[in-house]
Design a protein around this motif. Sequence first.
Motif, PDB file in Angstrom:
ATOM      1  N   LEU A 301    -131.547  42.233  42.478  1.00 23.97           N
ATOM      2  CA  LEU A 301    -132.923  42.005  42.066  1.00 23.97           C
ATOM      3  C   LEU A 301    -133.153  40.500  42.168  1.00 23.97           C
ATOM      4  O   LEU A 301    -132.565  39.711  41.416  1.00 23.97           O
ATOM      5  CB  LEU A 301    -133.157  42.495  40.630  1.00 23.97           C
ATOM      6  CG  LEU A 301    -134.554  42.246  40.077  1.00 23.97           C
ATOM      7  CD1 LEU A 301    -135.597  42.993  40.914  1.00 23.97           C
ATOM      8  CD2 LEU A 301    -134.643  42.671  38.610  1.00 23.97           C
ATOM      9  N   VAL A 302    -134.025  40.090  43.151  1.00 27.33           N
ATOM     10  CA  VAL A 302    -134.271  38.673  43.422  1.00 27.33           C
ATOM     11  C   VAL A 302    -135.632  38.324  42.824  1.00 27.33           C
ATOM     12  O   VAL A 302    -136.658  38.937  43.196  1.00 27.33           O
ATOM     13  CB  VAL A 302    -134.225  38.373  44.925  1.00 27.33           C
ATOM     14  CG1 VAL A 302    -134.385  36.878  45.167  1.00 27.33           C
ATOM     15  CG2 VAL A 302    -132.910  38.879  45.526  1.00 27.33           C
ATOM     16  N   THR A 303    -135.664  37.349  41.901  1.00 27.05           N
ATOM     17  CA  THR A 303    -136.894  36.943  41.207  1.00 27.05           C
ATOM     18  C   THR A 303    -137.217  35.506  41.569  1.00 27.05           C
ATOM     19  O   THR A 303    -136.374  34.613  41.403  1.00 27.05           O
ATOM     20  CB  THR A 303    -136.733  37.074  39.685  1.00 27.05           C
ATOM     21  OG1 THR A 303    -136.410  38.422  39.372  1.00 27.05           O
ATOM     22  CG2 THR A 303    -138.021  36.686  38.974  1.00 27.05           C
ATOM     23  N   LEU A 304    -138.434  35.283  42.076  1.00 21.95           N
ATOM     24  CA  LEU A 304    -138.913  33.933  42.368  1.00 21.95           C
ATOM     25  C   LEU A 304    -139.697  33.451  41.161  1.00 21.95           C
ATOM     26  O   LEU A 304    -140.639  34.121  40.700  1.00 21.95           O
ATOM     27  CB  LEU A 304    -139.804  33.941  43.620  1.00 21.95           C
ATOM     28  CG  LEU A 304    -140.311  32.562  44.072  1.00 21.95           C
ATOM     29  CD1 LEU A 304    -139.151  31.708  44.598  1.00 21.95           C
ATOM     30  CD2 LEU A 304    -141.390  32.703  45.149  1.00 21.95           C
ATOM     31  N   ARG A 305    -139.315  32.257  40.649  1.00 25.02           N
ATOM     32  CA  ARG A 305    -139.948  31.699  39.454  1.00 25.02           C
ATOM     33  C   ARG A 305    -140.710  30.445  39.839  1.00 25.02           C
ATOM     34  O   ARG A 305    -140.242  29.633  40.634  1.00 25.02           O
ATOM     35  CB  ARG A 305    -138.905  31.392  38.382  1.00 25.02           C
ATOM     36  CG  ARG A 305    -138.155  32.657  37.931  1.00 25.02           C
ATOM     37  CD  ARG A 305    -137.160  32.365  36.814  1.00 25.02           C
ATOM     38  NE  ARG A 305    -136.496  33.579  36.396  1.00 25.02           N
ATOM     39  CZ  ARG A 305    -136.974  34.427  35.471  1.00 25.02           C
ATOM     40  NH1 ARG A 305    -138.151  34.172  34.912  1.00 25.02           N
ATOM     41  NH2 ARG A 305    -136.308  35.500  35.138  1.00 25.02           N
ATOM     42  N   GLU A 306    -141.877  30.283  39.187  1.00 23.70           N
ATOM     43  CA  GLU A 306    -142.794  29.215  39.569  1.00 23.70           C
ATOM     44  C   GLU A 306    -142.977  28.244  38.414  1.00 23.70           C
ATOM     45  O   GLU A 306    -143.075  28.644  37.246  1.00 23.70           O
ATOM     46  CB  GLU A 306    -144.145  29.816  39.952  1.00 23.70           C
ATOM     47  CG  GLU A 306    -145.178  28.799  40.435  1.00 23.70           C
ATOM     48  CD  GLU A 306    -146.481  29.481  40.819  1.00 23.70           C
ATOM     49  OE1 GLU A 306    -146.657  29.795  41.995  1.00 23.70           O
ATOM     50  OE2 GLU A 306    -147.290  29.721  39.887  1.00 23.70           O
ATOM     51  N   GLY A 307    -143.045  26.936  38.738  1.00 28.08           N
ATOM     52  CA  GLY A 307    -143.372  25.904  37.755  1.00 28.08           C
ATOM     53  C   GLY A 307    -142.188  25.524  36.869  1.00 28.08           C
ATOM     54  O   GLY A 307    -141.079  26.064  36.961  1.00 28.08           O
TER      55      GLY A 307
END
Length: 996
Positions: A301-307
Amino acid sequence: GTLLNVSVSDHDRSDSLLLSWDEPEGGAKGYFLALSSLGSGTLLQNVSAGPNTTSFWFHGLTPGTRYEVEVTATLACMDTTSQTITAQTSPSPVRNLTLSSGGSASLRAAWAHGPGRRDGYCLGLWHSHSQTLVRNVSLLPGASTFLFDGLLAGSEYALRVSTLAGSSQASTSIHQWTAPSIPTQLRLSPGSSTSLVASWAGAAGAAWLHLELRNLLTQRVSTTLSARRGLSSYTFQHLHPGTHYWLGLSATAGPYTAVGPNATAWTYPLSPDNVTLSSAEEQNSLEARWSVPGGQRDFYLVTLREGEDSAPTRNISVGGDNDHVTFHGLSPGQQYSVQVVVVAGPYRASAHSTAAWTEPRAPSGVSLSSQGSPHSLLASWEEATGEGYLLVLRLAEHPVNNSSLPRGVTSFTYEGLHPGTLYTFEVSTVAGPYTSSPRCISNWTYPLPPEQLTLSNGGRSTSLQASWRAVSSGSTGYTGTLWETKSQEQVRNVTVGSDWTNVTLENLVPGRQYTLEMAAVAGPYRSPVRSATDWTYPLAPAGVTLTNTRRPMGLSAFWDKAAGDVDQFHLQLYSKSHAAQRNTSVGPNTHNFTFLGLSPGTQYFLKVTVLAGPYRSSSHFATEWTYPLSLANVSVQPGRKPQELHVSWVESGGGRDHLVQLSVAESLSIIRNVSVPRGVTQLDLEGLVPGSRYRVEIISQAGPHRISSQTAIGYTAPLPPRSLSASPISMAWALAVHWEAAPGQRDGYLLSVLEEGSSAQPRSLEVGKYSTNVTVPQLEAGTCYLVRIWAVAGPYRSLPENITGCTVPAAPTNLSLTNPGSSSELYTSWNKPPGKRDHYHVTLYSLSTQSRIQVQTLSPDALNITWTHLEAGRKFAVQVTAVKGSLEASSINVTQWTYPLAPVNLTLSSPSASALVVSWAVLGGGAEGFVVDARDTASGTPVGHTLLAGDARSHILRSLSPGTRYSVAVRATAGPFHASTPNLTHCTRECDALLA
């Protein structure tokens, strides 16, 4: 007969008995043996044995049965001897004994009866492992089964069944297991990525536990385990990470096996390594990569996180064999990070990348404003996505300030700039390693206003001077306006060049407030206005006076108004003798004021001040006195010494000083004048006569004024009398008190008499001043009193003189000394006299020896005493004395005798025909005298009565008749008491009298 000593045994055979006996002395010709049933007497076997036989077996008997055996021996001469004995065959053991499990906690025993008889069964059940007897049961002879319950599951037990018959028994044993109980609460949980921890409850009911762990992915058995009773957990090591396993559990006990529960669990997966996030070939795209970890997994499960807050913005699931993924269409200038989560069953293992950025865009909405400030410019812009901003401020194409700001800041103020100057501002967006192209804008700073603008009168009443400090570059001149502050009327305008720094404004009104407003001008901007305000100096008032109004404690002030404006008049009234002062302000049109409630007898000073703004102009001082008041609460008390008077008062009216006048009260002539300063409120007058009456008057002075206080009367303390004594008056129960008069005067004496230790009120007597003695009557006998005396002058007393005196005690009365009928004791008693005493002295005298033989000290409440161990036949005297301290009072003397002892060893002898010699001995102290009485024994006629002294020990009776028997007795006498010997008879010689 001859004893055969018959015995019987079975040698562990239940159907036979061995009979044994001893051969009788001299031998036997043969034996006859009879076996019969005990109880019924039925003969069962009858056998004979040869002469040399001493034993015999009876076979075919019933097990567990009681028999009677008679042995008869045939002796020589046809004699016989017999002996009978009882015996019992051993019981036979049970047959077909079985022990079967009835469940996990019970065993059932069953058997078949053996042949013969029995009294009952005894069942003993042992726990095989601990060798502990857990049950012991007795059963009736007809029982053939029994259920043992409440046993331990999965345990081996041993049963012994004993058949009982009399004192004999036969036993059979068997072993068996209880069924095992199934363990519960089986749990299987991961301990690490390569281990699983199994735990369960209720394992005590199984002898062995069998565990089988199986890999569900490969369906292969990974581990098998057998464990003894008591194990409740086990850790399986060296497993595959992220793998699903199945665990089965079974329990065994002897021949029994119970299949238990099963459980599944996953091992923890391993997290990925080397997770990175980097820019992709397409704009606004990023690629995530990682290294595939060991073991198994379901997926990633690949999660892209922003900021900066790492808020998740994209989620992608990829297969467990993938190692990268690309994200498209991201925001420009934004910070991203990626989290790669390995999923295996319910468990996860994750790893994070470092941050990466997309390229930013330049900000929009850029502005640069001065906001009226000469030294600063405010730059602002709209928020752009990125990590921060790069700011550049330029002056004539030269950078003067470079700044970097974080994301979220949309404005920046440049400080310390030159007034009236044109500046250019540039701003770019920064995101990670990327910087956007700049946006530019220009604007001017404001000019500075005049600095340190002041307006002052310089002590002048008709002009004001304005001054300021020249501003820096950018100013072209100054412009200003002068106003009357109160009326807001414009007085004049002022315009000067940039090199001016002061200007004088003439022809103004004294005491009036003015305001000057000025500003600097530069280019299109006008600086903020600076203002200064001040008053012209006011003129001082004239004709100031202070007069006494003749009112109580009042002074009136008067003054004249000068030219110009006045805000108010301030009146300051003070006195050098008081810290507090009176401050009063009145309006500009008031020219007099009266001060009331002032301190009497005080000199006051007045100053009138004109107030105009912050400036004051004061008049000269005027002075005047208030009238004094007479002193209050004048008190005259005795001083610390009898020759002193302490005078005190309360100052109620001030004044400069006081004059204390002392006079003798009776003559009114002043004998002393003492001046004391103001503030002193007490005075000690010394060298006066003790105990005398004086008059005191105090005169107060304040300036030209004088006033007298009320007259006060007082006494000096008298001296106490001297040489005080208190002596008892014999038989009068009174005290004679004497003293000597001390120097000085007094009005009299006060005497108090108090019984020592008493809490009652003392008895008081007043005595004239010329007396030096007094008698205190009607006191209690034998009592000590505290006598105190004071000299009295007016309401005052001297220090007391104290002395203790005691009255004479009363003598005891009705004293008696009696003989209770004893030769060694006397009893003394008396009546209790009135009053008190410390104790009694009781003295016993021997009148025979003219000496005091005993003295007893008795308590004050004693009323009798018994004297013992006295000499017999003696005369005694007693006296009782009441004692109080050193004072005594004695009773009269009384006398009494002790009983005499009878003479002993009385003997009679006849030295001649007409005489008898009487002799005796005495015991103890003897007697006062002796009496010898003689009688004719036959006729009873007295023939002699002789009185003898106390030292006599023999006596001769003469003129007696020859050959006549006489009876003689000797009495010992002591006062009224006597004691006689028994009568003794004897014959005169010629009659050959013999002692009776």
